[in-house]
Design an enzyme around this catalytic site. Sequence first.
Site, PDB file in Angstrom:
ATOM      1  N   LYS A   1       0.814  -1.207   0.000  1.00 30.39           N
ATOM      2  CA  LYS A   1       0.000   0.000   0.000  1.00 30.39           C
ATOM      3  C   LYS A   1       0.855   1.268   0.000  1.00 30.39           C
ATOM      4  O   LYS A   1       0.588   2.216   0.717  1.00 30.39           O
ATOM      5  CB  LYS A   1      -0.940  -0.014   1.204  1.00 30.39           C
ATOM      6  CG  LYS A   1      -1.872  -1.214   1.197  1.00 30.39           C
ATOM      7  CD  LYS A   1      -2.867  -1.173   2.328  1.00 30.39           C
ATOM      8  CE  LYS A   1      -3.758  -2.376   2.377  1.00 30.39           C
ATOM      9  NZ  LYS A   1      -4.442  -2.717   1.175  1.00 30.39           N
ATOM     10  N   CYS A   2       1.879   1.280  -0.826  1.00 29.64           N
ATOM     11  CA  CYS A   2       2.844   2.368  -0.872  1.00 29.64           C
ATOM     12  C   CYS A   2       2.810   3.019  -2.254  1.00 29.64           C
ATOM     13  O   CYS A   2       2.464   2.367  -3.243  1.00 29.64           O
ATOM     14  CB  CYS A   2       4.248   1.792  -0.595  1.00 29.64           C
ATOM     15  SG  CYS A   2       5.600   2.958  -0.720  1.00 29.64           S
ATOM     16  N   GLY A   3       3.182   4.271  -2.332  1.00 31.92           N
ATOM     17  CA  GLY A   3       3.275   4.948  -3.616  1.00 31.92           C
ATOM     18  C   GLY A   3       4.287   4.299  -4.549  1.00 31.92           C
ATOM     19  O   GLY A   3       4.202   4.439  -5.768  1.00 31.92           O
TER      20      GLY A   3
ATOM     21  N   THR B   1       4.716   1.004  -4.691  1.00 38.19           N
ATOM     22  CA  THR B   1       4.278  -0.374  -4.943  1.00 38.19           C
ATOM     23  C   THR B   1       4.304  -0.753  -6.425  1.00 38.19           C
ATOM     24  O   THR B   1       4.661  -1.902  -6.745  1.00 38.19           O
ATOM     25  CB  THR B   1       2.889  -0.624  -4.316  1.00 38.19           C
ATOM     26  OG1 THR B   1       2.983  -0.393  -2.904  1.00 38.19           O
ATOM     27  CG2 THR B   1       2.398  -2.041  -4.556  1.00 38.19           C
TER      28      THR B   1
ATOM     29  N   GLN C   1       2.261   0.387   5.749  1.00 45.43           N
ATOM     30  CA  GLN C   1       1.814   0.142   4.383  1.00 45.43           C
ATOM     31  C   GLN C   1       1.891  -1.322   3.957  1.00 45.43           C
ATOM     32  O   GLN C   1       1.660  -1.632   2.787  1.00 45.43           O
ATOM     33  CB  GLN C   1       2.603   1.042   3.427  1.00 45.43           C
ATOM     34  CG  GLN C   1       2.296   2.506   3.676  1.00 45.43           C
ATOM     35  CD  GLN C   1       3.074   3.443   2.779  1.00 45.43           C
ATOM     36  OE1 GLN C   1       4.051   3.088   2.146  1.00 45.43           O
ATOM     37  NE2 GLN C   1       2.632   4.693   2.735  1.00 45.43           N
TER      38      GLN C   1
END
Length: 172
Positions: A50-52, A54, A84
């Site tokens: 759930k990370c930018g 990803t 995340q």
Amino acid sequence: MATLFSKSSASKTSNPSSIYDIEINGLNGKRLSLSEYKGKYILFVNVASKCGFTPQYKGLQELYDTHKDKLVVIGVPCNQFGKQEPGTSEDIESFCEINYGVTFPVTEKVDVKGSKQHPLYQWLTQKQINGLKDSSVKWNFQKYIVSPKGEFIDYYFSITSPTSSKITKHLK
């Protein structure tokens, strides 16, 4: 769910003489033997669903597919940055497979910094152990590359694309 970091596994592998001596489990809970990758470059990446960053899973898979004869990518889930990676091992595996077709090895979820830092990340981030340089893991998708002889080469921050020439130059 895979067993998370424990003091007993830390004592067995603290200050290992070689990256290949470090014990870590795969998402399935079974031991992932790093010694299986002797003779190949290893790119360790602390990953999160759930990370930018990803979408870098796509580039990591592309890098792995393109260079699998001389490189293994190992994803290391971590929930220490913005929480995340909250999922279970099953959640992580399903997410990686469904969204990015990940076929490279992914480990159990571990701590990459702090008092419960996994021995793998102790080796990767401490000059006194890896013999080359100190670093700290700043965010998800930080990358560490190790030579086919098990020697620490370098690390790259999250903004470095997995297919960047900074990384691929080692694979020529």
